[in-house]
Design an enzyme around this catalytic site. Sequence first.
Site, PDB file in Angstrom:
ATOM      1  N   PRO A   2      42.717  43.773  49.864  1.00 41.67           N
ATOM      2  CA  PRO A   2      42.306  42.684  48.954  1.00 41.67           C
ATOM      3  C   PRO A   2      41.788  41.481  49.729  1.00 41.67           C
ATOM      4  O   PRO A   2      42.418  41.019  50.682  1.00 41.67           O
ATOM      5  CB  PRO A   2      43.610  42.352  48.220  1.00 41.67           C
ATOM      6  CG  PRO A   2      44.453  43.576  48.353  1.00 41.67           C
ATOM      7  CD  PRO A   2      44.118  44.158  49.682  1.00 41.67           C
ATOM      8  N   GLU A   3      40.605  41.000  49.341  1.00 42.50           N
ATOM      9  CA  GLU A   3      40.008  39.836  49.988  1.00 42.50           C
ATOM     10  C   GLU A   3      40.011  38.669  49.006  1.00 42.50           C
ATOM     11  O   GLU A   3      40.603  38.747  47.928  1.00 42.50           O
ATOM     12  CB  GLU A   3      38.588  40.183  50.451  1.00 42.50           C
ATOM     13  CG  GLU A   3      38.521  41.331  51.454  1.00 42.50           C
ATOM     14  CD  GLU A   3      39.121  40.993  52.811  1.00 42.50           C
ATOM     15  OE1 GLU A   3      39.453  39.816  53.054  1.00 42.50           O
ATOM     16  OE2 GLU A   3      39.275  41.921  53.633  1.00 42.50           O
TER      17      GLU A   3
END
Length: 271
Positions: A2-3
């Site tokens: 996840p960014e």
Amino acid sequence: MPELPEVEVTRRSFAGAIEGATVRGIAVGKPLRWPLGMEPAVLIGRRVCGVRRRGKYLLLDLDEGLLLIHLGMSGSLRFARDLPARGAHDHFELITDQGTLRLHDPRRFGAVVWAAGESDPRARKLLDGWGLEPLGEDFAFESFHAGLRAKRTPIKQLLLAGTVVVGVGNIYACEVLFLAGIRPTIRACAIGPQRARRLHGAIREVLARAVERGGSTLRDFSSADGSAGHFQLEANVYGRAGLPCRQCGTPVRLLRQGQRSTYFCPHCQRA
């Protein structure tokens, strides 16, 4: 992994629902990347005042202290009044009178850390050193360009480092550089004002669009309400090695930079 867009999408998916909630209980599973830093029982009775984001960290502001949540490489949050029984990979639950916030993390690189405030050494250790927030009002071009000029690092790797601008992960760095027409291997200090301004605008545009699309779901990411992301379906270069560039038809190339995959168009990103 996840960014920033996935973390922001997660924040928006439960921030309103949990605001004002009172903590009724805590459930802790297997150890995560870092310890909670206090006895879980102390959190009972605390009220959730709001949810913010700094880079890839979620900050749950309590009436006393805050919780810093990182999703690690495989983590995701769920928030609901009725969740199924905890599974083997559910390692933290914040049980409130408005629902339960659960961290699911198969690889256990995520973390939930308590701190007395942002000036607490625990919080500073995690938050200090990050660059500008790309979606905030403080993402000034002048500061961004000065950060580029001070670094000889290849621009793709500098974006991933997060020291100049935070949250531009691997997918988004590839897409940003394509939109700006910049080759990923060029040194950051060699990018002049005109191209730097294109890059600055591309960062805002790509990340904002990714948030609108719910982030990218390549394996199992979903927001706190269970929704998957769709940005990956419209990627111009990421994951498209050997396929024709959507803009010019030249085959997209793949190279390795710092053990990460970089996708780019050799024609559209010549400079």
